[in-house]
Each structure stands twice: as structure tokens, then as C-alpha cells.
Enzyme design. Structure first.
Site, short mmCIF file in Angstrom:
data_model
loop_
_atom_site.label_atom_id
_atom_site.label_comp_id
_atom_site.label_asym_id
_atom_site.label_seq_id
_atom_site.Cartn_x
_atom_site.Cartn_y
_atom_site.Cartn_z
N ASP A 196 1.08 -1.20 0.21
CA ASP A 196 -0.04 -0.02 0.11
C ASP A 196 0.67 1.44 -0.07
O ASP A 196 2.17 1.25 0.46
CB ASP A 196 -0.92 -0.06 1.19
CG ASP A 196 -2.25 0.95 0.99
OD1 ASP A 196 -2.31 1.37 -0.01
OD2 ASP A 196 -2.73 1.13 2.05
N ASN A 234 -11.15 -2.37 -5.23
CA ASN A 234 -10.28 -1.48 -5.93
C ASN A 234 -10.61 -0.93 -7.29
O ASN A 234 -10.65 -0.12 -7.81
CB ASN A 234 -8.89 -1.87 -6.23
CG ASN A 234 -8.00 -1.87 -4.83
OD1 ASN A 234 -7.16 -2.58 -4.84
ND2 ASN A 234 -8.29 -0.77 -3.97
C1 IPE Z 1 -5.48 -2.58 0.10
O1 IPE Z 1 -5.02 -1.30 -0.14
C2 IPE Z 1 -5.40 -3.43 -1.28
C3 IPE Z 1 -4.35 -3.75 -1.99
C4 IPE Z 1 -3.11 -3.29 -1.42
C5 IPE Z 1 -4.22 -4.18 -3.35
P1 IPE Z 1 -6.19 -0.02 -0.41
O2 IPE Z 1 -5.53 0.97 -0.57
O3 IPE Z 1 -7.22 -0.51 -1.35
O4 IPE Z 1 -6.95 -0.24 1.06
P2 IPE Z 1 -7.90 0.63 1.86
O5 IPE Z 1 -8.73 1.42 0.73
O6 IPE Z 1 -6.94 1.89 2.00
O7 IPE Z 1 -8.45 0.20 2.94
C1 IPE Z 2 -1.51 0.05 -3.41
O1 IPE Z 2 -1.30 1.68 -3.28
C2 IPE Z 2 -1.63 -0.32 -4.64
C3 IPE Z 2 -3.12 -0.80 -4.94
C4 IPE Z 2 -4.10 -0.74 -3.84
C5 IPE Z 2 -3.55 -1.16 -6.18
P1 IPE Z 2 -2.45 2.79 -3.30
O2 IPE Z 2 -2.88 3.11 -4.58
O3 IPE Z 2 -3.63 2.22 -2.32
O4 IPE Z 2 -2.00 3.93 -2.68
P2 IPE Z 2 -2.43 4.92 -1.68
O5 IPE Z 2 -2.94 4.09 -0.50
O6 IPE Z 2 -3.54 5.74 -2.46
O7 IPE Z 2 -1.28 5.87 -1.30
MG MG Z 3 -3.95 2.45 -0.59
#
Ligand code: IPE
Ligand code: IPE
Ligand code: MG
Length: 259
Positions: A39, A87
Site C-alpha cells: 500500500d 479497488n
Molecule cells: C489494499 O489497499 C489493497 C491492495 C493493496 C491491493 P487499499 O489502498 O485498497 O486499502 P484501503 O482502501 O486503504 O483500505
Molecule cells: C496500493 O497503493 C496499490 C493498490 C491498492 C493497487 P494505493 O494505490 O492504495 O496507494 P495509496 O494508499 O492511495 O497511497
Molecule cells: Mg491504498
């Protein structure tokens, strides 16, 4: 109360030795299955005034680094949360970019994974994924199926609740068709219907970016996993970060409800 019970006092000459190095030679202390919630790609990019997708692209390179390091440390299974069932709520352009990443990643690194004896796997609801995404991963799964090294398991369009609902439906169906008896439903049988049935439960779950939540990842499987949270954004996560997480894991006391 608690008569005759006394806490053991730490003796003056008994120093608390901080862990300094990984015991890579001792297999029993290397977690067999490590799962990572990768993340913070978006925030990494934002900090640099870059579009979110630049963070995802950088994150992809880190997947390669960490997979190599995990393999050389002797980790047996590395599960990476790459795209959740939630997502899809993101802007269409971002989702499209993410869906094309496996193709790019494997297009570049598949020869290396084959060379390193890694076995690629996919877990998640494949039906909703674009065919080019599934095909790219399936090709890698096929090309690495006879490898005997680390399993690199990509969680793509994975959601733990979705996984459990699918399992429950499959179990109900097998009961209806008299393939199994209701009495035989236990934890081991339920496990057999999960996408992780051959992988075992994670010993260590890592989440980057400072968020302290699970976000629908392997809810059943992490019942007794050691949880490790770091503030680093995924693109900043290094081989050393992984080793630090394992070091902390090695200093935890896992009791599984016992003493
Ligand atoms: C969790 O991260 C999913 C992945 C890393 C693929 P998110 O960024 O989607 O999670 P939330 O929305 O902060 O809980
Ligand atoms: C994790 O990074 C990757 C996926 C969930 C696909 P994020 O895209 O959630 O990055 P933040 O949390 O918005 O910084
Ligand atoms: Mg995230």
C-alpha cells in the site's frame, strides 16, 4: 489471590540483547509464507507531484526486488495483494493502468522468474478481470509450473469475503450433490475450498504505508499470523525493510492459544 505465584524478575546480569542480524541459516525461523499488503503507491507519487499511476509503476519494480530477496532468504510462499475486489471503485484510468501492469511486469521479468526457479500463481476472482490480464498471468503460471522454488502468489481482484462466499457456495453444492456430508465440514475442509488451500496460512503479514487495517485480505488465513506494519510507502520498501520485518517476526513469541 494467585498465592505462591511470583513474577520471575530479570536478573541484573541478564542483558536484553537487541536483534542485530537475520538468522538466515536457520530455516525454522524464516517465515514459510509471507503476505504483503502493498500500500501507499498513490501517496508516494503525490509526495513527488506525480500522477498516482507513476507510484504503481514504481511499485511494480519493488515487486521484483522483494520477490528476489524473499526467494534468496528461503521464503517458500510470497503472497502479494495487488488488486482488491474493492479497488474497482477507483477512477477508470487508474484501474486500466493497474490491469495492464501484470502484462508489463511479466513481459519484463518472466525470464528472470523462470531462471530463479520461482513458481507464479494467481488468486482472485478471475471472471471480472480483463482477458489480457488473466492471460499474462496464466502464461507465467504455465511457464513456471515445473519450477520448485518460491511460490510467488499474486492476489488480483482478490477479496477475502468474496473468497469465503465462493467457498461456502461450493461446499453447499457438494453437500447437495451428496459429495460431502454436513458432519464432515470442519476447519480443514473449509480450508480445502479456499484459494489458498495449497499454500498454507501466512506466518507473517506485512502492510506498508502506515494504514493499520486488513482491507479484506485473507481474513480466515491470518487468524494466527504475525502482523507487521510499517510507515514506508510500498515504492520505498527495500530488501532491508523486508529483512527488518523478518527480524521482528523472529523475535515474536507465537503461542497459537497455548502457553
Ligand atoms: C489494499 O489497499 C489493497 C491492495 C493493496 C491491493 P487499499 O489502498 O485498497 O486499502 P484501503 O482502501 O486503504 O483500505
Ligand atoms: C496500493 O497503493 C496499490 C493498490 C491498492 C493497487 P494505493 O494505490 O492504495 O496507494 P495509496 O494508499 O492511495 O497511497
Ligand atoms: Mg491504498
Amino acid at each position: 489471590m494467585f498465592k505462591g505465584f511470583s513474577f520471575r524478575k530479570r536478573k541484573e546480569q541478564e542483558p536484553i540483547v537487541p536483534p542485530t542480524k537475520l538468522d538466515v541459516n536457520n530455516d525454522s525461523t524464516i517465515p514459510g509464507h509471507v503476505a504483503i499488503i502493498m500500500d501507499g503507491n498513490g501517496r508516494w507519487a503525490k509526495k513527488r507531484n506525480l500522477p498516482r499511476i507513476a507510484g504503481h509503476h514504481e511499485g511494480m519494480k519493488v515487486v521484483r526486488k522483494i520477490a528476489r530477496e524473499a526467494n534468496s532468504l528461503g521464503i517458500k510462499v510470497l503472497t502479494l495483494y495487488a488488486f482488491s475486489t474493492e479497488n474497482w471503485k477507483r477512477p477508470r484510468t487508474e484501474v486500466e493502468f493497474l490491469m495492464k501492469l501484470p502484462q508489463e511486469f511479466l513481459g519484463t521479468f518472466l525470464p528472470e522468474l523462470i531462471e530463479e526457479n520461482v513458481q507464479v500463481r494467481l488468486m482472485g476472482n478471475e471472471n471480472q478481470l480483463p482477458s489480457y490480464t488473466v492471460e499474462a498471468v496464466k502464461k507465467a503460471v504455465e511457464a513456471t509450473k515445473n519450477n520448485t522454488g518460491m511460490i510467488l502468489n499474486f492476489a488480483l481482484n482478490y477479496g477475502s469475503r468474496d473468497e469465503m462466499i465462493q467457498s461456502i457456495k461450493a461446499i453447499a453444492n457438494d453437500v447437495k450433490e451428496n459429495k460431502i456430508a454436513i458432519e464432515s465440514i470442519d476447519e480443514a475442509l473449509f480450508n480445502d475450498y479456499l484459494m489458498t488451500s495449497e499454500l498454507g496460512d501466512p506466518d507473517l503479514l506485512i502492510r506498508t504505508s502506515g494504514e493499520l487495517r486488513i482491507s479484506n485480505f485473507m481474513l480466515w488465513q491470518i487468524a494466527y499470523s504475525e502482523l507487521y506494519f510499517t510507515d514506508e510507502f510500498w515504492p520505498d520498501f527495500t530488501e532491508e525493510s523486508l529483512r527488518n520485518a523478518i527480524l521482528e517476526y523472529q523475535n515474536r513469541s507465537r503461542r497459537f492459544g497455548g502457553v
